[in-house]
Design an enzyme around this catalytic site. Sequence first.
Site, PDB file in Angstrom:
ATOM      1  N   GLY A   1       0.814  -1.203   0.000  1.00  7.39           N
ATOM      2  CA  GLY A   1       0.000   0.000   0.000  1.00  7.39           C
ATOM      3  C   GLY A   1       0.848   1.252   0.000  1.00  7.39           C
TER       4      GLY A   1
ATOM      5  N   GLY B   1       3.077   0.987   3.395  1.00  2.35           N
ATOM      6  CA  GLY B   1       3.697  -0.227   3.897  1.00  2.35           C
ATOM      7  C   GLY B   1       3.401  -1.443   3.061  1.00  2.35           C
TER       8      GLY B   1
ATOM      9  N   ASP C   1     -14.793   3.601   4.902  1.00  7.76           N
ATOM     10  CA  ASP C   1     -14.226   3.245   3.596  1.00  7.76           C
ATOM     11  C   ASP C   1     -14.570   1.800   3.256  1.00  7.76           C
ATOM     12  OD1 ASP C   1     -12.920   3.628   1.202  1.00  7.76           O
ATOM     13  OD2 ASP C   1     -10.918   3.223   2.020  1.00  7.76           O
TER      14      ASP C   1
END
Length: 278
Positions: A18, A21, A134
């Site tokens: 991502g 990380g 989200d």
Amino acid sequence: MTESLKNDYRLCEELGRGQFGIIHRCISLNSGESFACKSIDKRLLCDSTDRECIEKEPKILRVLGGNANIIQIHRLYEDENWLHMIIDLCDGPDLFEQISKRSGAFSESEAASIFTQLIKSVSCCHRFGVAHRDIKPDNILFDSTRKLKLADFGSAEWFGMNERRTMTGVVGTPYYVAPEVLSGREYDQKVDVWSAGVILYVLLAGVPPFYGETPVETFEAVLRGNLRFPTRIFKSVSPEAKDLLRKMLCKDASRRLSAEQVSRHPWVINGGQTMING
């Protein structure tokens, strides 16, 4: 790598990457059990907001611990440069992959088996005063037993358990974000219900309910909130399923169902089995 992490786990292949990380499969040197290790490089965090999100996620996961449909955090390691979270290993294809690989829509019973688990996880979050903010197919994972796990609480926010407060800030993903988030107004936890409703629509139709050629056009379609059920796509979808979608994808959040009310809707209770489809 944090020294104590190396003493407890052996890192294996990379599972994903991502903005901040990387995720590896890892094996407990004590039990031999497999987990996932989510490693955040704190040197990549741009500002205090990024740092706050990274610090908030493990706290929220600990509060929500114990729910079978929410990713569990098992250990936390941190040093000056890295934050490592040992979490459930979900090595099945996520919901985005499952949707992408299908040539058409899911049956109502297939959609219900996924959606029922999702709304259970959302209801749990809301009972503990947490809004995910989200919810999208990429964040809906599955373990080796096909159990759904809601993941990635980096955008989550506390809204309180007793004295409920509203939230602000534009967070979320095109197609799945609620209209009140885009409008810049204050909003509550029902933004998660909207996002879950979009996912249910996608499962049953094979396409999102609000979309455009660009992110801006998609946001404009979401803000209009003009929910439609094209006959060509929805001819075999039951009235009960469409009733639930209308009550979840209601532009007026005050009239939108809560996650708990969604879980008590007849279509959910009956597992997508209706008078029409058997």
